[in-house]
Design an enzyme around this catalytic site. Structure first.
Site, short mmCIF file in Angstrom:
data_model
loop_
_atom_site.label_atom_id
_atom_site.label_comp_id
_atom_site.label_asym_id
_atom_site.label_seq_id
_atom_site.Cartn_x
_atom_site.Cartn_y
_atom_site.Cartn_z
N HIS A 263 0.82 -1.21 0.00
CA HIS A 263 0.00 0.00 0.00
C HIS A 263 0.85 1.26 0.00
CE1 HIS A 263 0.84 -0.54 4.27
NE2 HIS A 263 0.69 0.76 4.37
N GLY A 264 2.16 1.08 -0.06
CA GLY A 264 3.05 2.24 -0.08
C GLY A 264 4.49 1.79 -0.07
N ALA A 265 5.39 2.70 -0.37
CA ALA A 265 6.79 2.32 -0.48
C ALA A 265 7.72 3.24 0.31
CB ALA A 265 7.20 2.32 -1.94
#
Length: 86
Positions: A15-17
């Site tokens: 959902h994100g990096a």
């Protein structure tokens, strides 16, 4: 993206990096001219107050997707046209 239901990803998707630069680094290393150039074609504020959200502060999305390609299936790539910040 869609999960390939792999146990390494807990049967889910990323959902994100995380960011490449924290907010203070972005404000120190980037200029309003950088912001204007990097958000060309995107409707957004173009002032110092939102400089910490400059695209350069974030990881390259293609590199992130490549890094998790064994865990996810790419479905569609979106292009940003609007940024609401502040």
């Amino acid at each position: 993206m869609r999960s390939k239901d792999h146990p390494k990803s807990y049967y889910s998707c990323s959902h994100g990096a995380r960011r490449r630069m924290n907010r203070n680094q972005a404000k120190k290393q980037c200029t309003i001219d950088d912001w204007i150039a990097q958000t060309s074609g995107v409707e957004s504020r173009k002032d110092e107050a939102v400089l910490d959200e400059i695209p350069a502060a974030y990881k390259d999305v293609d590199a992130v997707m490549a890094a998790v390609s064994d865990l996810i299936e790419l479905v569609v790539k979106l292009k940003q046209i609007l940024c609401v910040t502040g």
